[in-house]
Design an enzyme around this catalytic site. Structure first.
Site, PDB file in Angstrom:
ATOM      1  N   GLU A  34      -3.952  68.235 -52.385  1.00 16.72           N
ATOM      2  CA  GLU A  34      -4.742  68.480 -53.602  1.00 16.72           C
ATOM      3  C   GLU A  34      -3.972  69.358 -54.571  1.00 16.72           C
ATOM      4  O   GLU A  34      -3.482  70.417 -54.193  1.00 16.72           O
ATOM      5  CB  GLU A  34      -6.056  69.205 -53.281  1.00 16.72           C
ATOM      6  CG  GLU A  34      -7.091  68.426 -52.554  1.00 16.72           C
ATOM      7  CD  GLU A  34      -8.339  69.272 -52.293  1.00 16.72           C
ATOM      8  OE1 GLU A  34      -9.009  69.035 -51.290  1.00 16.72           O
ATOM      9  OE2 GLU A  34      -8.615  70.195 -53.086  1.00 16.72           O
ATOM     10  N   GLU A  91     -18.649  69.388 -57.865  1.00 22.44           N
ATOM     11  CA  GLU A  91     -17.736  70.506 -57.635  1.00 22.44           C
ATOM     12  C   GLU A  91     -18.468  71.679 -57.002  1.00 22.44           C
ATOM     13  O   GLU A  91     -18.481  72.802 -57.525  1.00 22.44           O
ATOM     14  CB  GLU A  91     -17.064  70.901 -58.932  1.00 22.44           C
ATOM     15  CG  GLU A  91     -16.068  72.046 -58.814  1.00 22.44           C
ATOM     16  CD  GLU A  91     -15.089  71.896 -57.660  1.00 22.44           C
ATOM     17  OE1 GLU A  91     -14.615  70.764 -57.418  1.00 22.44           O
ATOM     18  OE2 GLU A  91     -14.814  72.910 -56.994  1.00 22.44           O
ATOM     19  N   GLN A  93     -18.878  64.949 -52.098  1.00 21.50           N
ATOM     20  CA  GLN A  93     -18.664  65.105 -53.541  1.00 21.50           C
ATOM     21  C   GLN A  93     -18.808  63.812 -54.318  1.00 21.50           C
ATOM     22  O   GLN A  93     -18.993  63.865 -55.553  1.00 21.50           O
ATOM     23  CB  GLN A  93     -17.269  65.699 -53.783  1.00 21.50           C
ATOM     24  CG  GLN A  93     -17.126  67.095 -53.199  1.00 21.50           C
ATOM     25  CD  GLN A  93     -15.761  67.663 -53.460  1.00 21.50           C
ATOM     26  OE1 GLN A  93     -14.839  67.486 -52.656  1.00 21.50           O
ATOM     27  NE2 GLN A  93     -15.599  68.336 -54.565  1.00 21.50           N
ATOM     28  N   ASN A  97     -10.508  70.145 -43.607  1.00 15.15           N
ATOM     29  CA  ASN A  97     -10.065  70.553 -44.936  1.00 15.15           C
ATOM     30  C   ASN A  97     -10.376  72.037 -45.139  1.00 15.15           C
ATOM     31  O   ASN A  97     -11.539  72.439 -45.064  1.00 15.15           O
ATOM     32  CB  ASN A  97     -10.783  69.745 -46.024  1.00 15.15           C
ATOM     33  CG  ASN A  97     -10.381  70.247 -47.417  1.00 15.15           C
ATOM     34  OD1 ASN A  97      -9.280  69.969 -47.874  1.00 15.15           O
ATOM     35  ND2 ASN A  97     -11.236  71.019 -48.046  1.00 15.15           N
ATOM     36  N   GLU A  98      -9.314  72.807 -45.380  1.00 18.38           N
ATOM     37  CA  GLU A  98      -9.435  74.199 -45.826  1.00 18.38           C
ATOM     38  C   GLU A  98     -10.435  75.026 -45.004  1.00 18.38           C
ATOM     39  O   GLU A  98     -11.459  75.512 -45.520  1.00 18.38           O
ATOM     40  CB  GLU A  98      -9.833  74.235 -47.302  1.00 18.38           C
ATOM     41  CG  GLU A  98      -8.819  73.598 -48.194  1.00 18.38           C
ATOM     42  CD  GLU A  98      -9.137  73.805 -49.663  1.00 18.38           C
ATOM     43  OE1 GLU A  98     -10.297  74.040 -50.010  1.00 18.38           O
ATOM     44  OE2 GLU A  98      -8.190  73.740 -50.468  1.00 18.38           O
ATOM     45  N   TRP A 155      -5.718  65.846 -57.210  1.00 20.87           N
ATOM     46  CA  TRP A 155      -7.178  66.011 -57.119  1.00 20.87           C
ATOM     47  C   TRP A 155      -7.736  66.000 -58.527  1.00 20.87           C
ATOM     48  O   TRP A 155      -7.399  66.877 -59.336  1.00 20.87           O
ATOM     49  CB  TRP A 155      -7.554  67.325 -56.424  1.00 20.87           C
ATOM     50  CG  TRP A 155      -9.046  67.470 -56.338  1.00 20.87           C
ATOM     51  CD1 TRP A 155      -9.844  68.223 -57.150  1.00 20.87           C
ATOM     52  CD2 TRP A 155      -9.926  66.780 -55.441  1.00 20.87           C
ATOM     53  NE1 TRP A 155     -11.164  68.054 -56.811  1.00 20.87           N
ATOM     54  CE2 TRP A 155     -11.255  67.171 -55.776  1.00 20.87           C
ATOM     55  CE3 TRP A 155      -9.736  65.873 -54.380  1.00 20.87           C
ATOM     56  CZ2 TRP A 155     -12.355  66.686 -55.086  1.00 20.87           C
ATOM     57  CZ3 TRP A 155     -10.829  65.389 -53.712  1.00 20.87           C
ATOM     58  CH2 TRP A 155     -12.130  65.798 -54.057  1.00 20.87           C
TER      59      TRP A 155
HETATM   60  O1  LIG Z   1     -12.226  73.045 -56.554  1.00 22.22           O
HETATM   61  C1  LIG Z   1     -11.534  71.845 -56.577  1.00 22.22           C
HETATM   62  C2  LIG Z   1     -11.323  71.340 -55.154  1.00 22.22           C
HETATM   63  C3  LIG Z   1     -12.614  70.904 -54.470  1.00 22.22           C
HETATM   64  O2  LIG Z   1     -13.280  69.927 -55.256  1.00 22.22           O
HETATM   65  C4  LIG Z   1     -12.254  70.349 -53.081  1.00 22.22           C
HETATM   66  O3  LIG Z   1     -13.389  69.799 -52.415  1.00 22.22           O
HETATM   67  C5  LIG Z   1     -11.685  71.437 -52.200  1.00 22.22           C
HETATM   68  O4  LIG Z   1     -10.950  70.887 -51.116  1.00 22.22           O
HETATM   69  C6  LIG Z   1     -10.851  72.405 -52.982  1.00 22.22           C
HETATM   70  N1  LIG Z   1     -10.202  73.448 -52.515  1.00 22.22           N
HETATM   71  C7  LIG Z   1      -9.686  74.105 -53.553  1.00 22.22           C
HETATM   72  C8  LIG Z   1      -8.891  75.348 -53.432  1.00 22.22           C
HETATM   73  N2  LIG Z   1      -9.541  76.500 -53.236  1.00 22.22           N
HETATM   74  C9  LIG Z   1     -10.822  76.975 -53.418  1.00 22.22           C
HETATM   75  C10 LIG Z   1     -11.003  78.336 -53.513  1.00 22.22           C
HETATM   76  C11 LIG Z   1     -12.272  78.855 -53.675  1.00 22.22           C
HETATM   77  C12 LIG Z   1     -13.360  78.041 -53.731  1.00 22.22           C
HETATM   78  C13 LIG Z   1     -13.180  76.672 -53.640  1.00 22.22           C
HETATM   79  C14 LIG Z   1     -11.908  76.137 -53.476  1.00 22.22           C
HETATM   80  C15 LIG Z   1      -9.999  73.455 -54.702  1.00 22.22           C
HETATM   81  N3  LIG Z   1     -10.716  72.390 -54.321  1.00 22.22           N
END
Ligand SMILES: OC[C@@H]1[C@@H](O)[C@H](O)[C@@H](O)c2nc(CNc3ccccc3)cn21
Length: 445
Positions: A351, A405, A18, A164-165, A398
């Site tokens: 975040e 994004e 990013q 991450n996630e 965050w």
């Molecule tokens: O969208 C904001 C941030 C993103 O820039 C980060 O890279 C990522 O770790 C991140 N995760 C979320 C939370 N959930 C989410 C749900 C659906 C699509 C994308 C993110 C938000 N964000």
């Protein structure tokens, strides 16, 4: 005014794809996000992370911003394609050299590095040769990569997050298809969740073996407040399933040693293939959990749905530019649930933040009162959770910088520092100045 605990740590973060840019520099290999962005129509304005915030070259300037903010910790991710350009085998010294410069500058600035080993930028070669996370082999390739990185940084980086996630990259990337690699295959998506969790579990002992007595290991999971649109059994059941899919499918194997039975039952023969011993690998004890929170989703039953139930818009309440409802109570609910139901030893809020339509004033300032209000309201809820005994060790907003994004490209600005992309000029927003005061006083007014 609320006072945070003495040892509470404040931070912020960015992630490799990013912000770094320099996509073809110093031996970096192609990632699945480079390939995805090169596919017309996948990203708003066909943008990509090829240049991003040019953090690869401007990291010293960005660390100076961290110092100005006064943060004690900084979350970033290491790009696998910079370290092993083809995902396995040869190591790219120039890739290690970049993160050496970054980590040494952070330590010099007295800022604790919190390194995430995987934030979605899989080497494309593994997607081509193995089919990416659909293949169990990729979990073992990840373990090899983790060994290289933690052998090199184990004495300087003490806080590691494996992934991450995994829920987001599994389902957005393999079911919904709006994230890399852009697959739309329900069975494959659920299978990738198991391989992500296996990769995580394989990494834990490697990180510990290559670290020292100060080494701490965790994983970052994302949490969304989920409420049913009505109290009908169908809407309640749909919400319970989505809580299972997005939260318990990851929390339970990590902290309870097994997938949640209700989700397994719902999936039927879509349940991922596993092997004997996987559950024990995935459940290896962690030192902390990283948690991301942004918003609430209100879930509605749909008789045609199987793996994804729709959410409905909530009228008359504030939404961010991402069209995410502003719902601060959800961060309290998430933190207290983790403490109550999973007895997580320590939590870092990795975040929390919001995208708003930020603009630069003629005097080169950026007023973002809505972001200040968002952060204040969420931090007040965080404080209430801490006061009720939640072992929250730190909070990270965050993001440090406006950045790429994902499918939204650069039109969404999450930063407490504005980035003027044509000039790469950084401008601390009013929220950055506000956060600086929060950190200095350890209080929120
Ligand atoms: O969208 C904001 C941030 C993103 O820039 C980060 O890279 C990522 O770790 C991140 N995760 C979320 C939370 N959930 C989410 C749900 C659906 C699509 C994308 C993110 C938000 N964000």
């Amino acid at each position: 005014m609320v006072q945070f605990p003495e040892q509470f740590r404040w931070g912020t973060g960015t992630y490799s794809y990013q912000v770094e840019g320099a996509a073809h520099e110093d031996g970096r290999g192609e990632s699945i996000w480079d390939r995805f962005c090169a596919t017309p129509g996948t990203i708003v304005n066909n943008e990509s992370g090829l240049v991003a915030c040019d953090h690869y070259h401007r990291y010293a300037e960005d660390i100076a911003l961290l110092k100005q903010l006064g943060v004690q910790m900084y979350h970033f991710s290491i790009a696998w394609p910079r370290i092993m350009p083809t995902g396995r085998g040869p190591v790219n010294q120039l890739g290690l050299d970049f993160y050496d410069r970054l980590v040494d500058a952070l330590l010099e600035a007295g800022i604790e590095p919190f390194a995430t080993l995987y934030h979605w930028d899989l080497p494309q070669a593994l997607q081509d040769e193995l089919g990416g996370w659909a293949n169990r082999e990729t979990a073992y390739a990840f373990a090899e990569y983790v060994d290289v990185v933690t052998k090199h940084f184990g004495s300087r980086i003490h806080n590691w997050l494996t992934l991450n996630e995994p829920a987001v990259t599994a389902f957005e990337g393999h079911e919904i298809g709006i994230h890399a690699p852009g697959a739309r295959d329900v069975r494959l998506a659920w299978q990738t969740t198991h391989h992500f969790l296996l990769a995580h579990g394989l990494a834990v002992p490697i990180i510990r073996a290559n670290g020292d007595e100060k080494t701490r290991v965790g994983i970052t999971l994302n949490f969304t407040q989920l409420d049913p649109v009505s109290d009908t059994p169908e809407d309640v059941a749909a919400t319970r399933f989505m809580d299972g899919k997005m939260h318990r499918w990851f929390l339970d194997p990590i902290f309870r040693g097994a997938y949640p039975a209700d989700v397994v039952k719902h999936l039927g023969d879509y349940v991922p293939k596993t092997e004997t011993g996987d559950a024990e690998i995935i459940a290896r004890p962690l030192d902390f959990l990283g948690a991301n929170y942004y918003t609430r989703s209100v879930i509605k039953h749909d008789p045609t749905a199987f793996s994804e139930y729709p959410s409905v818009d909530v009228e008359g309440v504030e939404h961010t530019e991402m069209d995410w409802e502003v719902y601060p109570r959800g961060i309290y609910n998430m933190l207290t649930r983790l403490h109550r139901e999973y007895a997580v030893p320590r939590i870092y809020l990795v975040e929390n933040g919001a995208a708003f339509a930020d603009a630069v004033n003629p005097d080169d300032t950026v007023d973002d009162p809505r972001r200040i209000a968002y952060l204040r309201e969420h931090l007040l809820q965080v404080h209430t959770a801490i006061a009720e005994g939640v072992p929250l060790a730190g909070y990270s907003v965050w993001a440090l910088l406006d950045n790429f994004e994902w499918s939204e490209g650069y039109r969404m600005r999450f930063g407490i520092v504005y980035v003027d992309y044509p000039t790469q000029k950084r401008i601390m927003k009013a929220s950055g100045h506000w956060y600086q005061k929060v950190i200095a006083s350890n209080t929120v007014h």
